[in-house]
Design a protein around this motif. Structure first.
Motif, PDB file in Angstrom:
ATOM      1  N   ASN A 105       0.829  -1.196   0.000  1.00  0.00           N
ATOM      2  CA  ASN A 105       0.000   0.000   0.000  1.00  0.00           C
ATOM      3  C   ASN A 105       0.867   1.252   0.000  1.00  0.00           C
ATOM      4  N   LEU A 106       0.331   2.310  -0.599  1.00  0.00           N
ATOM      5  CA  LEU A 106       0.986   3.595  -0.502  1.00  0.00           C
ATOM      6  C   LEU A 106       0.765   4.138   0.904  1.00  0.00           C
ATOM      7  N   SER A 107       1.843   4.479   1.578  1.00  0.00           N
ATOM      8  CA  SER A 107       1.737   4.978   2.946  1.00  0.00           C
ATOM      9  C   SER A 107       1.385   6.448   2.912  1.00  0.00           C
ATOM     10  N   MET A 108       0.298   6.834   3.553  1.00  0.00           N
ATOM     11  CA  MET A 108      -0.142   8.214   3.572  1.00  0.00           C
ATOM     12  C   MET A 108       0.599   9.000   4.639  1.00  0.00           C
ATOM     13  N   ASP A 109       0.631  10.309   4.442  1.00  0.00           N
ATOM     14  CA  ASP A 109       1.357  11.175   5.366  1.00  0.00           C
ATOM     15  C   ASP A 109       0.869  11.015   6.802  1.00  0.00           C
ATOM     16  N   LEU A 110      -0.433  10.873   6.977  1.00  0.00           N
ATOM     17  CA  LEU A 110      -0.967  10.765   8.330  1.00  0.00           C
ATOM     18  C   LEU A 110      -0.416   9.532   9.039  1.00  0.00           C
ATOM     19  N   GLU A 111      -0.300   8.433   8.325  1.00  0.00           N
ATOM     20  CA  GLU A 111       0.239   7.217   8.924  1.00  0.00           C
ATOM     21  C   GLU A 111       1.699   7.424   9.336  1.00  0.00           C
TER      22      GLU A 111
END
Length: 216
Positions: free
Chosen positions: A84-90
């Motif tokens: 998965n593409l890791s989002m900034d919030l994560e």
């Protein structure tokens, strides 16, 4: 086999759907799409994470994209950072959960978040730049890295002959107890870091520095 495709396309309704259809017809199974940048010239830059069966070559995707009007492929490469593409919030959650290890945790999550091959944090040592933290594939420091300690703002860094064909960017930070450091990221063979990516990197480094507690 996972691949990451960076593509430029007209920022108008229907463009993304047409792109998804073309990639699907070429044999790709799209896992995620992330908008990287909206540009003022009417175009957008997107990252597409996709799976390809062994019988489909990446060149087929490039050909499919270029058949669409106004679409240009910036880069395609194997993607090994996860499914998965890791989002900034994560990423932010990863280093705010452990404030005493904020900078170290930031370095760990940057490769997946920014699709880089590696990340490191450096600071001043007795004989120049010293490695504070590095992701598993981060290269060894070379004397030219000493010049980075004077970096005053987030931006692209000049390529180093010792790290052939690696595109570099960095963002400086300073913790609350005055520890100065620089986070450096690298991509083998590109693509170049977009202004929006550099701005995000600078923001994350500043945030990690602000939450770093004892242990810095």
């Amino acid at each position: 086999m996972a691949f990451l495709l960076r593509v430029e396309l007209p920022d108008v309704p229907g463009s993304l759907g047409a792109l998804a259809t073309a990639l699907g017809e070429a044999g790709a199974d799209i896992e995620a799409i992330e908008i990287v940048e909206h540009r003022s010239d009417g175009f957008a830059v997107d990252d597409v994470l996709l799976e390809l069966p062994p019988t489909v070559m990446p060149d087929a995707l490039i050909t499919a994209c270029h058949r669409l009007e106004g679409v240009h492929v910036h880069w395609i490469s194997r993607y090994t950072a996860g499914a998965n593409l890791s989002m900034d919030l994560e990423a932010v959650e990863a280093f705010t959960d452990e404030p005493d290890l904020a900078i170290e945790r930031l370095v760990e999550v940057i490769p997946a978040t920014f699709r880089t091959d590696w990340a490191m944090a450096i600071g001043p040592g007795e004989d120049g730049a010293a490695l504070l933290f590095g992701s598993p594939t981060a290269p060894r420091l070379v004397p030219e890295c000493d010049d980075w300690l004077s970096t005053g703002a987030a931006g692209s860094l000049p390529e180093l002959p010792a790290w052939d064909s690696t595109v570099l960017a960095g963002a400086p930070g300073e913790t609350r107890n005055g520890l100065g450091f620089l986070v450096v990221v690298g991509r083998h063979g590109g693509p170049e870091f977009l202004p929006s990516e550099i701005a995000r990197l600078g923001h994350m480094v500043s945030l990690a520095a602000s939450v770093q507690t004892e242990g810095d």
